[in-house]
Each structure stands twice: as structure tokens, then as C-alpha cells.
Enzyme design. Structure first.
Site, PDB file in Angstrom:
ATOM      1  N   MET A  30       0.846  -1.198   0.000  1.00  0.00           N
ATOM      2  CA  MET A  30       0.000   0.000   0.000  1.00  0.00           C
ATOM      3  C   MET A  30       0.886   1.255   0.000  1.00  0.00           C
ATOM      4  O   MET A  30       0.421   2.345   0.329  1.00  0.00           O
ATOM      5  CB  MET A  30      -0.927   0.005   1.207  1.00  0.00           C
ATOM      6  CG  MET A  30      -1.886  -1.187   1.188  1.00  0.00           C
ATOM      7  SD  MET A  30      -3.438  -0.898   2.056  1.00  0.00           S
ATOM      8  CE  MET A  30      -2.854  -0.533   3.683  1.00  0.00           C
ATOM      9  N   HIS A  34       9.098   1.096   3.452  1.00  0.00           N
ATOM     10  CA  HIS A  34      10.207   1.136   4.406  1.00  0.00           C
ATOM     11  C   HIS A  34      11.083  -0.087   4.173  1.00  0.00           C
ATOM     12  O   HIS A  34      10.808  -0.900   3.276  1.00  0.00           O
ATOM     13  CB  HIS A  34       9.679   1.205   5.843  1.00  0.00           C
ATOM     14  CG  HIS A  34       8.627   0.178   6.142  1.00  0.00           C
ATOM     15  ND1 HIS A  34       8.892  -1.175   6.176  1.00  0.00           N
ATOM     16  CD2 HIS A  34       7.292   0.294   6.374  1.00  0.00           C
ATOM     17  CE1 HIS A  34       7.792  -1.837   6.449  1.00  0.00           C
ATOM     18  NE2 HIS A  34       6.799  -0.970   6.555  1.00  0.00           N
ATOM     19  N   GLU A  35      12.097  -0.219   5.008  1.00  0.00           N
ATOM     20  CA  GLU A  35      13.087  -1.295   4.843  1.00  0.00           C
ATOM     21  C   GLU A  35      12.409  -2.674   4.848  1.00  0.00           C
ATOM     22  O   GLU A  35      12.888  -3.600   4.192  1.00  0.00           O
ATOM     23  CB  GLU A  35      14.096  -1.147   5.993  1.00  0.00           C
ATOM     24  CG  GLU A  35      15.500  -1.610   5.768  1.00  0.00           C
ATOM     25  CD  GLU A  35      16.098  -1.433   4.380  1.00  0.00           C
ATOM     26  OE1 GLU A  35      16.578  -2.462   3.856  1.00  0.00           O
ATOM     27  OE2 GLU A  35      16.106  -0.313   3.834  1.00  0.00           O
ATOM     28  N   HIS A  37       9.498  -3.495   3.502  1.00  0.00           N
ATOM     29  CA  HIS A  37       9.054  -3.745   2.120  1.00  0.00           C
ATOM     30  C   HIS A  37      10.253  -4.064   1.234  1.00  0.00           C
ATOM     31  O   HIS A  37      10.200  -4.946   0.394  1.00  0.00           O
ATOM     32  CB  HIS A  37       8.367  -2.500   1.535  1.00  0.00           C
ATOM     33  CG  HIS A  37       7.085  -2.125   2.208  1.00  0.00           C
ATOM     34  ND1 HIS A  37       6.964  -1.006   2.993  1.00  0.00           N
ATOM     35  CD2 HIS A  37       5.862  -2.704   2.193  1.00  0.00           C
ATOM     36  CE1 HIS A  37       5.722  -0.905   3.442  1.00  0.00           C
ATOM     37  NE2 HIS A  37       5.028  -1.924   2.981  1.00  0.00           N
ATOM     38  N   SER A 185       6.702  -0.479  10.189  1.00  0.00           N
ATOM     39  CA  SER A 185       5.321  -0.383   9.716  1.00  0.00           C
ATOM     40  C   SER A 185       5.107   1.008   9.145  1.00  0.00           C
ATOM     41  O   SER A 185       5.671   1.984   9.667  1.00  0.00           O
ATOM     42  CB  SER A 185       4.362  -0.590  10.899  1.00  0.00           C
ATOM     43  OG  SER A 185       3.075  -0.101  10.573  1.00  0.00           O
ATOM     44  N   SER A 186       4.299   1.077   8.105  1.00  0.00           N
ATOM     45  CA  SER A 186       4.005   2.398   7.542  1.00  0.00           C
ATOM     46  C   SER A 186       3.306   3.264   8.580  1.00  0.00           C
ATOM     47  O   SER A 186       3.419   4.489   8.564  1.00  0.00           O
ATOM     48  CB  SER A 186       3.107   2.250   6.312  1.00  0.00           C
ATOM     49  OG  SER A 186       3.723   1.368   5.409  1.00  0.00           O
ATOM     50  N   ARG A 187       2.577   2.627   9.490  1.00  0.00           N
ATOM     51  CA  ARG A 187       1.822   3.399  10.489  1.00  0.00           C
ATOM     52  C   ARG A 187       2.730   3.976  11.576  1.00  0.00           C
ATOM     53  O   ARG A 187       2.278   4.824  12.347  1.00  0.00           O
ATOM     54  CB  ARG A 187       0.702   2.557  11.089  1.00  0.00           C
ATOM     55  CG  ARG A 187      -0.426   2.305  10.089  1.00  0.00           C
ATOM     56  CD  ARG A 187      -1.687   1.766  10.740  1.00  0.00           C
ATOM     57  NE  ARG A 187      -2.815   1.797   9.819  1.00  0.00           N
ATOM     58  CZ  ARG A 187      -3.187   0.777   9.048  1.00  0.00           C
ATOM     59  NH1 ARG A 187      -2.517  -0.364   9.072  1.00  0.00           N
ATOM     60  NH2 ARG A 187      -4.239   0.891   8.240  1.00  0.00           N
TER      61      ARG A 187
HETATM   62  O1  PAF Z   1      -0.167  -5.815   3.586  1.00  0.00           O
HETATM   63  C1  PAF Z   1      -0.580  -4.889   2.860  1.00  0.00           C
HETATM   64  O2  PAF Z   1       0.074  -3.880   2.625  1.00  0.00           O
HETATM   65  C2  PAF Z   1      -1.977  -4.987   2.248  1.00  0.00           C
HETATM   66  O3  PAF Z   1      -2.851  -5.604   3.121  1.00  0.00           O
HETATM   67  C3  PAF Z   1      -1.998  -5.683   0.870  1.00  0.00           C
HETATM   68  C4  PAF Z   1      -1.544  -7.137   0.985  1.00  0.00           C
HETATM   69  C5  PAF Z   1      -1.100  -4.933  -0.087  1.00  0.00           C
HETATM   70  C6  PAF Z   1      -3.417  -5.680   0.317  1.00  0.00           C
HETATM   71  O4  PAF Z   1      -3.911  -4.392   0.155  1.00  0.00           O
END
Ligand code: PAF
Length: 283
Positions: A30, A34-35, A37, A185-187
Site C-alpha cells: 500500500m 520502508h526497509e 518492504h 510499519s508504515s503506520r
Molecule cells: O499488507 C498490505 O500492505 C496490504 O494488506 C496488501 C496485501 C497490499 C493488500 O492491500
């Protein structure tokens, strides 16, 4: 890296690379990368010939009072990061492209979707499964890569793949942590400095659980009580859940065993953080 925004164009590109290049690795995200991902992207790059990432803030997995509108979006920054990692295609559709007016089809993984995070986020996993199945159909990956940080999501998606005989293999990559232990986490970008410090209580309590289990404690309630007590002592923290479950049915276990999932969600102020640990017992 080619950025594609329409389903038709993405499908056409996939048809070409499938014939010419072979295995497709897919990293759905989404954005607000960050690292964590990037470690997933690197695994995809290593294991498959063509890497496709997606950035789509999926409206159907957010509840009416959740942060869909506020969710951080920075396409230029994210695209530059993916380009640097050698991603071949970035799929970045608009909500209107993914969900036509009148969209009525949803995927549900019964029982599993209502446990743990599903209890406080009703409809969340239905939205996740629906969008992931749609993305699989568009990207037709051989292998799709997800993070262990969203342990319940990974388990539910594995079940969807199995139940619907989908022609894709899922790989789940380990949680990446900041140097002080906070799971990436993005959050985390929502946290103030004080909240960020308070957020360390999640990983600290998981470490405490690990130590107890390492010393031979197997009673789930004893380990969970210690975790709850530690989190309870943090004034900014409010427990949503702290549980020890099996990874097949996500049902609470009495005895901690090899493979038990210790999972937690805790509000730090208004921000809900999650973290988890899969128990590995020395044989
Ligand atoms: O983990 C995520 O970022 C989301 O839940 C995903 C798998 C991209 C689905 O929108």
C-alpha cells in the site's frame, strides 16, 4: 521500471513477460515503503526473473472510522525506492480502476477472518482477500511475497490460495525491526516521539515471552500474563489483544509448542500497532 496504472496495460505487459522471461515475482503493497518492504522486494528479485510491485491503498480493507483518507501516500518517493531496487514494473491503479461503481464480489475466508485483528477490524480481511485475488488475476505471479509482520493476513491468504486452488506460491518474509526493536510499519510514521518510545513495549514483551519460553515455560496463560502485565505498565498503551494461537485455525492454545503464534495488537494513543512471534523450540 515501468509504471502502469490500468488493468488492461498491466495484463498486456504480463502476457509479454510471461512468455519471454519466465517466473514473475509479485510484491503487493500500500506504499509508504520502508526497509521491511524493501527486504521483501530483494527476496523477490533474488528468486524470480521479473519483479512486479503494486502500490494501491485499498479502500475495501479499511473500516468506516479507519485511516483510509489519512494513510500516507508518496508515489514519487516510493517509485524511486522501487526503481533503485531493480523492480521491473510498478502497478499503481486508482480506486476507480480497481473497483467499478457497483462492485459486488468479495472473497471471505470464514472463521480465520474474524479472529485476532478481525475482531476489531470487521471486514478488513474480506477487503484484503478481495484485492489480493484481483491483483493475482491481473499480475498472474508465480510467487507472491508478503511480510510476517501481518501474520494473520499471511495465514488467511495461504488458506485462500489453497481453498481456491490458485496457481501461485506465497513466500512469507521475516519481520524487519528498527535497531531498538520496533517492528517496521508504515503506520509508525503516525507516532510522536513519546508514542514511538511507548511502542517499544510490543517487541519488549515478545522478547520477554521468548525468554520465558526459552527457560522452559509452556503454559500459555503464564506467558501471556507476563506480556499483558508489561504492556499494562506502559501508560500510553491499551491492549487490543495478546494471544497465543495455532497457525492453522488461529485458536488459542493452552500449551505453547513449536510453531505457536504469539500475536498482539496494542493501541499507543490512537495508533494501533501489531507485532508477533512464531515460537521455535529447540529440538
Ligand atoms: O499488507 C498490505 O500492505 C496490504 O494488506 C496488501 C496485501 C497490499 C493488500 O492491500
Amino acid at each position: 521500471m515501468k509504471i502502469i496504472t490500468t488493468i488492461g496495460e498491466m495484463k498486456a505487459a504480463v502476457r509479454v513477460v510471461k512468455d519471454r522471461e519466465g517466473t514473475i515475482g509479485f510484491v503487493p503493497t500500500m506504499g509508504c515503503l520502508h526497509e521491511g518492504h524493501l527486504s521483501i522486494v530483494r527476496a523477490a528479485r533474488q528468486k524470480t526473473r521479473v519483479t512486479i510491485a503494486s502500490i494501491f491503498v485499498n479502500p475495501t480493507q479499511f473500516g468506516p472510522h479507519e485511516d483510509f483518507k489519512a494513510y500516507p501516500r508518496d508515489l514519487d518517493r516510493d517509485a524511486a525506492m522501487l526503481e533503485r531496487e531493480g523492480v521491473d514494473f510498478l502497478f499503481h491503479p486508482s480506486p476507480g480502476e480497481m473497483y467499478f461503481e457497483g462492485h459486488r464480489t468479495y472473497v471471505e475466508v470464514h472463521d480465520l477472518q474474524d479472529k485476532l485483528c478481525g475482531r476489531s477490524r470487521p471486514g478488513h480481511f474480506r477487503g484484503v482477500c478481495t484485492v489480493v485475488l484481483k491483483l493475482f488475476e491481473i499480475v498472474r505471479p508465480d510467487v507472491a511475497f508478503f511480510g510476517q509482520k501481518d501474520a494473520q493476513q499471511a495465514i488467511i491468504l495461504q488458506r485462500m490460495v489453497r481453498d481456491l486452488d490458485l496457481d501461485v506460491r506465497l513466500e512469507i518474509l521475516p519481520i524487519i525491526r528498527e535497531s531498538d526493536g520496533l517492528a517496521m510499519s508504515s503506520r509508525n510514521t503516525y507516532l510522536s516521539a513519546v508514542e514511538r518510545r511507548a511502542g517499544l513495549v510490543l517487541s519488549r514483551s515478545l522478547r520477554e515471552a521468548e525468554v520465558k519460553i526459552g527457560k522452559g515455560e509452556r503454559r500459555a496463560e503464564t506467558v501471556l500474563a507476563a506480556m499483558r502485565e508489561m504492556v499494562g505498565r506502559e501508560s500510553l498503551a491499551r491492549i487490543d489483544y495478546i494471544e497465543a494461537v495455532d497457525t492453522d485455525r488461529l485458536e488459542p492454545v493452552l500449551e505453547i509448542a513449536d510453531g505457536t503464534l504469539m500475536a498482539m495488537a496494542v493501541y499507543i494513543g490512537k495508533i494501533r500497532l501489531i507485532d508477533n512471534l512464531i515460537v521455535r523450540l529447540e529440538k
